[in-house]
Design an enzyme around this catalytic site. Structure first.
Site, PDB file in Angstrom:
ATOM      1  CG  MET A   1      -0.796  -1.477  -6.237  1.00 41.89           C
ATOM      2  SD  MET A   1      -0.042  -0.048  -7.819  1.00 41.89           S
ATOM      3  CE  MET A   1       0.081   1.338  -6.958  1.00 41.89           C
ATOM      4  N   PRO A   2      -1.652  -3.853  -4.418  1.00 40.49           N
ATOM      5  CG  PRO A   2      -3.501  -5.722  -3.649  1.00 40.49           C
ATOM      6  CD  PRO A   2      -3.318  -4.603  -3.965  1.00 40.49           C
ATOM      7  CG  ASN A   3       2.956  -2.636  -5.602  1.00 44.10           C
ATOM      8  OD1 ASN A   3       2.442  -2.652  -6.283  1.00 44.10           O
ATOM      9  ND2 ASN A   3       2.715  -2.302  -4.533  1.00 44.10           N
TER      10      ASN A   3
END
Length: 60
Positions: A1-3
């Site tokens: 999951m890109p943050n």
């Protein structure tokens, strides 16, 4: 999951943030091969008096 964290000077409008969130999400989904619900973006609006560049406060 890109943050993704965006640190920038305070003062942008909610509409500017909406437009940026849309553009960044679309790019990460396309290039990163993920889904929009996995892209998390955090804005950190920082006052110029709390940011320094080249040995000077940005507010100076």
């Amino acid at each position: 999951m890109p943050n993704i964290t965006i640190q920038w000077y305070a003062g942008r409008t909610p509409q500017q943030k909406r437009e940026l969130v849309t553009a960044i999400t679309e790019a990460v989904v396309r290039i990163g091969k993920t889904s929009p619900d996995q892209v998390h973006i955090i804005f950190q609006d920082i006052e110029k008096s709390n940011w320094a560049v080249n040995g000077k406060l940005a507010s100076d």
